[in-house]
Design a protein around this motif. Structure first.
Motif, short mmCIF file in Angstrom:
data_model
loop_
_atom_site.label_atom_id
_atom_site.label_comp_id
_atom_site.label_asym_id
_atom_site.label_seq_id
_atom_site.Cartn_x
_atom_site.Cartn_y
_atom_site.Cartn_z
N ARG A 86 -58.60 27.66 -70.78
CA ARG A 86 -57.53 28.18 -69.64
C ARG A 86 -57.36 27.14 -68.59
O ARG A 86 -56.14 27.11 -68.57
CB ARG A 86 -58.01 29.54 -69.31
N PHE A 87 -58.29 26.27 -68.09
CA PHE A 87 -58.17 25.81 -66.97
C PHE A 87 -58.14 24.07 -67.10
O PHE A 87 -57.89 23.44 -66.10
CB PHE A 87 -58.83 26.06 -65.83
N TRP A 88 -58.48 23.73 -68.11
CA TRP A 88 -58.75 22.27 -68.22
C TRP A 88 -57.51 21.77 -69.19
O TRP A 88 -57.41 22.48 -70.28
CB TRP A 88 -60.01 21.84 -68.87
N PRO A 89 -57.12 20.55 -69.08
CA PRO A 89 -57.24 19.83 -67.77
C PRO A 89 -56.56 20.45 -66.75
O PRO A 89 -55.38 21.19 -66.64
CB PRO A 89 -56.42 18.37 -68.17
N GLY A 90 -57.28 20.10 -65.35
CA GLY A 90 -56.80 20.96 -64.46
C GLY A 90 -57.80 20.96 -63.28
O GLY A 90 -59.10 20.35 -63.25
N PRO A 91 -57.60 21.51 -61.99
CA PRO A 91 -58.31 21.44 -60.92
C PRO A 91 -59.52 22.25 -60.77
O PRO A 91 -59.58 23.18 -59.68
CB PRO A 91 -57.30 21.52 -59.74
N LEU A 92 -60.28 22.40 -61.85
CA LEU A 92 -61.59 23.47 -61.89
C LEU A 92 -62.68 22.77 -62.25
O LEU A 92 -62.64 21.96 -63.17
CB LEU A 92 -61.23 24.55 -63.02
N THR A 93 -63.54 22.81 -61.28
CA THR A 93 -64.87 22.33 -61.74
C THR A 93 -65.92 23.34 -62.05
O THR A 93 -66.17 24.32 -61.32
CB THR A 93 -65.68 21.26 -60.39
N LEU A 94 -66.89 22.89 -63.21
CA LEU A 94 -67.90 23.96 -63.41
C LEU A 94 -69.16 23.41 -63.34
O LEU A 94 -69.43 22.06 -63.55
CB LEU A 94 -67.79 24.15 -65.06
N VAL A 95 -70.18 24.19 -62.67
CA VAL A 95 -71.38 23.66 -62.29
C VAL A 95 -72.27 24.21 -63.54
O VAL A 95 -72.39 25.41 -63.67
CB VAL A 95 -71.97 24.21 -61.00
N LEU A 96 -72.90 23.26 -64.24
CA LEU A 96 -73.59 23.84 -65.39
C LEU A 96 -74.91 23.25 -65.47
O LEU A 96 -75.26 22.05 -64.84
CB LEU A 96 -72.85 23.38 -66.73
N PRO A 97 -75.88 23.87 -66.25
CA PRO A 97 -77.22 23.03 -66.60
C PRO A 97 -76.97 21.79 -67.18
O PRO A 97 -76.19 21.50 -67.95
CB PRO A 97 -77.98 23.91 -67.41
N LYS A 98 -77.63 20.66 -66.47
CA LYS A 98 -77.43 19.23 -67.01
C LYS A 98 -78.14 18.92 -68.10
O LYS A 98 -79.20 19.28 -68.25
CB LYS A 98 -77.56 18.43 -65.90
N ALA A 99 -77.73 17.89 -68.88
CA ALA A 99 -78.43 17.12 -70.01
C ALA A 99 -79.22 16.35 -69.30
O ALA A 99 -78.70 15.64 -68.17
CB ALA A 99 -77.61 16.69 -71.08
N ASP A 100 -80.34 15.58 -70.09
CA ASP A 100 -81.30 15.05 -69.40
C ASP A 100 -80.68 13.51 -69.35
O ASP A 100 -81.12 12.76 -68.58
CB ASP A 100 -82.61 14.54 -70.34
#
Length: 338
Positions: A86-100
């Motif tokens: 819905r929002f990418w590409p665009g001005p939305l940042t998602l905070v997600l669990p990170k990979a190593d």
């Protein structure tokens, strides 16, 4: 190869060699480094004077890249896909669990990483040419006004970075909205809003349940980092003192102090009747929040550079939709600095 692609390739080559590059997004100009190179990322903190407890956003060129750098739990994958679609590409940042694979310096040691796909072809083009994510906070000295033009980046960081991609003024003007997908108390996918921005909370309501962010009583520090970028009380600030007039507040000038007014429309009684060294309007005569957002940081910088002004006074804007993001920036810019 087009001129733009050649430029993106040159910027990617510089990033791959450990350089810092000013790269435009649709929101503000970012200070980019190869996100998988800890030494290059450390240079971002050094160039900006940014504390290590303030995590960075990484930019990827396409939503399909996200799974390489995150470890989203099964229960949140559908929500993440919906938000990305819905929002990418665009001005939305998602905070997600990170990979190593993501270095701890990028995330300030947190188990999560902030990621987005910019709508600006330059940021996406450079990330694609690099083949790795780009860590890129705003390209300014830490806590100062965010840059929305290449000239502003030059004024802030010229001499301390290797390259600036000049693509004119940014189209949005405010940093991205930051959200964190979470499971609520019933195990249902939900969304926490961590920073107001161009994507407003109204745009999420038909997609996902919004849950109240749990307030933190802890001070942000090296031992207790911020849970997302842009969370510090004082931020986006001019060098001069700034006073925000909250709705209904009266302005009482101090004799001998020269004031400049950052007005919403420029037509208020305060703008017409005050004794101002300069009056600038975020949305001249029309009161359009989108226009105010685009012009906000450039006007703050203009007033900060005006030697005839001692103190900047800012009028409030309607606090709905995009107005919440504007007021968030104005409050942080006017917060008392320690």
């Amino acid at each position: 190869m087009s001129d733009n692609r050649k430029l993106y390739a040159r910027a990617a080559e510089a990033l791959g060699a450990g350089a810092l590059v000013g790269i435009p997004t649709e929101t503000v100009y970012g200070l980019g480094a190869d996100a998988l190179n800890p030494e290059a990322v450390a240079r971002i903190f050094e160039a900006k004077g940014r504390p290590s407890f303030d995590p960075l956003i990484i930019h990827v060129h396409h939503g399909s890249e996200v799974e390489k750098y995150t470890a989203v739990p099964e229960g949140l994958k559908d929500l993440v896909h919906t938000l990305a679609s819905r929002f990418w590409p665009g001005p939305l940042t998602l905070v997600l669990p990170k990979a190593d694979i993501i270095p701890d310096i990028v995330t300030s040691g947190l188990p999560t990483v902030a990621v987005r796909v910019s709508a600006h072809p330059a940021m996406r083009g450079v990330a694609k040419a690099l083949g790795r994510p780009i860590a890129a906070p705003s390209a300014n000295r830490f806590g100062h006004i965010s840059p929305t033009s290449a000239s502003a980046v030059q004024k802030e960081l010229g001499g301390s970075i290797e390259m600036i991609l000049d693509a004119g003024a940014c189209s949005e003007g405010l940093e991205s909205t930051i959200v964190r997908p979470v499971l609520d108390e019933k195990g249902k996918p939900s969304l926490e809003l961590l920073r107001e921005g161009p994507v407003t909370r109204e745009q999420f309501r038909n997609l996902v349940k919004m849950v109240r962010r749990k307030p933190s009583c802890r001070p942000v520090s090296e031992e207790s980092p911020a849970d997302a970028p842009g969370q510090l009380t004082s931020h986006y600030a001019p060098r001069k003192p700034m006073l925000l007039l909250e709705p209904g507040a009266n302005f009482a000038p101090v004799e001998g102090v020269r004031y400049g007014l950052l007005s919403y429309e420029g037509t208020s009684a305060l703008a017409r009747e005050g004794d101002w060294a300069e009056v600038v309007a975020m949305s001249p005569g029309s009161g359009r929040l989108a226009e105010a957002a685009v012009r906000l940081f450039a006007l703050m910088r203009q007033m900060d550079e005006n030697e005839a002004i001692d103190v900047i006074v800012a009028e409030s804007v309607p606090e709905s939709g995009l107005g919440r993001a504007i007021m968030d920036r104005l409050r942080r810019a006017s917060a008392v600095r320690e």
